[in-house]
Design an enzyme around this catalytic site. Structure first.
Site, PDB file in Angstrom:
ATOM      1  N   ARG A  37       0.815  -1.222   0.000  1.00 45.97           N
ATOM      2  CA  ARG A  37       0.000   0.000   0.000  1.00 45.97           C
ATOM      3  C   ARG A  37       0.850   1.275   0.000  1.00 45.97           C
ATOM      4  NH1 ARG A  37      -5.467  -0.794   2.027  1.00 45.97           N
ATOM      5  NH2 ARG A  37      -6.132  -2.512   0.742  1.00 45.97           N
ATOM      6  N   ARG A  41      -3.323   6.786   0.165  1.00 47.78           N
ATOM      7  CA  ARG A  41      -3.683   8.026   0.857  1.00 47.78           C
ATOM      8  C   ARG A  41      -2.583   8.652   1.691  1.00 47.78           C
ATOM      9  NH1 ARG A  41      -9.359   5.831   2.939  1.00 47.78           N
ATOM     10  NH2 ARG A  41      -8.110   3.953   2.724  1.00 47.78           N
ATOM     11  N   ARG A  50      -6.506  11.514  -7.171  1.00 47.28           N
ATOM     12  CA  ARG A  50      -7.690  10.666  -7.025  1.00 47.28           C
ATOM     13  C   ARG A  50      -8.983  11.461  -6.781  1.00 47.28           C
ATOM     14  NH1 ARG A  50      -8.820   6.095  -4.573  1.00 47.28           N
ATOM     15  NH2 ARG A  50     -10.916   6.883  -4.877  1.00 47.28           N
ATOM     16  N   ASP A  86      -6.601  -3.393  -7.357  1.00 41.62           N
ATOM     17  CA  ASP A  86      -7.189  -3.945  -6.139  1.00 41.62           C
ATOM     18  C   ASP A  86      -7.529  -5.412  -6.386  1.00 41.62           C
ATOM     19  OD1 ASP A  86      -8.247  -2.857  -3.377  1.00 41.62           O
ATOM     20  OD2 ASP A  86      -9.591  -4.434  -4.060  1.00 41.62           O
ATOM     21  N   TYR A 172     -14.944 -12.161   0.787  1.00 44.84           N
ATOM     22  CA  TYR A 172     -15.682 -10.943   0.408  1.00 44.84           C
ATOM     23  C   TYR A 172     -16.976 -11.301  -0.324  1.00 44.84           C
ATOM     24  CZ  TYR A 172     -12.117  -7.531   1.730  1.00 44.84           C
ATOM     25  OH  TYR A 172     -11.260  -6.735   2.431  1.00 44.84           O
TER      26      TYR A 172
END
Ligand code: CP3
Length: 371
Positions: A37, A41, A50, A86, A172
């Site tokens: 990652r 952010r 973004r 992702d 998921y």
């Protein structure tokens, strides 16, 4: 199948990079470092780019995905780029209605709970990905071309491609979103083993095709993320999950290239969270390097793996918020423990927290490279 002669591994651009040497178990004098990652952010330039674009749209816009992948390499001079995408991208491209909700993660419009829902899912043909993956392939190509010359790096920087392992994807799909103990997924494994195998096989094929496409397009290594495997007992992992992960990795194991008169495979890293008890099986499914989370010290992990397996990890992400001297001591301890493995790639023991200070990450890279 042979890589194209223009692929960075086959062309000799990344074969001898610190990262790829370490993944082969050939310890370079400087320990390579990158962060799971690392794109995201924690970087102001990411937040700016973004703004106004949904996560999955960003992943499927080649110029944007490529730019985001390059940002942390330019800033931190890490030894790898990790492809901005992702684990749910191949699900979406196969026709699953999935969204990434900021602050939550992937959310499914229709969780797979009944046999009819499973039938509808597996009716989606994984072969549609061969065309649907075009934006991913384009983004990888754009990225790899740029990675040849990033100022401040020692040479062509390898791109790590990745995919989610079948269990994490299945969790998921069944839970419909993030969950704490993956109870519904683990319940299905035992209540309906036939349904479970069908679901795992479908996930293995979808995610395997995603990984293969990235490697063929230019990624120099492949990482399989089984983030939620740590919720499984060892026997459940071995019997009901590992075979599907092995099936995913078959999608890259046949890809080879020639270098120094030898035939090489594209290196594979396998990572999960809370997987201290699963490490040997995670290696045996076909990984070259095992990623270790922050809970298991690297010397302990290495011993479990017979001292014969290159390791990646395992700075505690929480340490990024500690005073520099505390973090520095922790990094040096991780490096020391990493010496018990044939080779070590320094990384975090899970992803960069969104509120981490980017300058701390840059300083950490400088520290590792100065050793
Ligand atoms: O490591 C990298 O720099 C490459 C990019 C990457 C992303 N997701 C981008 C992303 C990678 C390797 C992943 C893998 C991924 N995605 C995993 C496996 C690794 C892990 O963290 O255990 C998992 C479980 C997911 C599912 C997922 N996607 C979650 C849990 C989240 C976080 C949701 C949130 O907002 O906190 C995402 C979204 C996501 N994937 C973001 C990024 C940069 C954040 C989205 C944003 O910035 O808006």
């Amino acid at each position: 199948m042979h890589l194209d002669s223009g692929h960075p591994l086959a062309a000799g651009l990344t074969h001898d990079s610190r990262l790829i040497r370490a993944y082969r178990g050939d310890r370079p004098s400087t320990t390579p470092v990158w962060f799971m990652r690392q794109a995201g952010r924690s970087l102001p330039e990411y937040r700016e780019l973004r703004a106004g674009t949904a996560m999955l749209d960003a992943c499927l816009t080649p110029g944007m995905a490529s730019e985001i992948t390059l940002q942390p390499v330019r800033r931190h001079h890490v030894d790898a780029a990790v492809f901005f995408s992702d684990i749910v991208v191949p699900l979406k491209l196969a026709g699953v209605d999935v969204e990434i909700v900021p602050g939550t993660g992937p959310v499914m419009a229709h969780p797979v709970r009944t046999n009819d829902e499973l039938d509808a899912l597996v009716a989606l043909d994984p072969a549609v990905l061969d065309e649907a993956l075009a934006p991913v392939i384009e983004a990888v190509r754009l990225t790899v071309a740029q990675l040849e010359h990033i100022p401040g790096t020692p040479g062509p920087t390898p791109l790590v491609g990745f995919a989610g392992a079948p269990f994490t994807l299945a969790a998921y799909l069944i839970e419909g979103g993030p969950s704490k103990d993956h109870m519904r997924a683990r319940a299905l494994m035992h209540s309906d083993p036939v349904a479970w195998s069908r679901l795992m096989a479908w996930c293995a094929d979808v995610t395997g095709r995603f990984l293969r496409a990235q490697v063929l397009a230019g990624a120099s290594a492949a990482q399989l993320f089984d983030s939620w495997a740590g919720s499984l007992a060892l026997t459940d992992y071995s019997d009901s999950v590992a075979p599907a992960s092995a099936r995913t990795l078959e999608y890259v194991h046949d890809i080879t290239y020639e270098r120094d008169g030898q035939t090489h495979r594209v290196p594979v890293v396998h990572f999960g969270v809370g997987t201290g008890d699963l490490l040997t099986v995670m290696h045996e499914v076909g990984a070259d390097t095992v990623g270790i989370d922050y809970r298991t010290p690297l010397d302990v992990a290495s011993e479990r793996l017979g001292g014969a397996v290159p390791l990646q990890g395992n700075i505690d992400p929480a340490m990024l918020f500690a005073p520099w001297s505390t973090l520095e001591e922790h990094v040096l301890d991780v490096l020391r423990r990493g010496e018990s493995a044939p080779a070590h790639v320094l990384n975090l023991g899970h992803g960069v927290p969104p509120d981490a200070d980017a300058e701390v990450l840059t300083r950490l890279v400088e520290l590792v490279h100065s050793r």
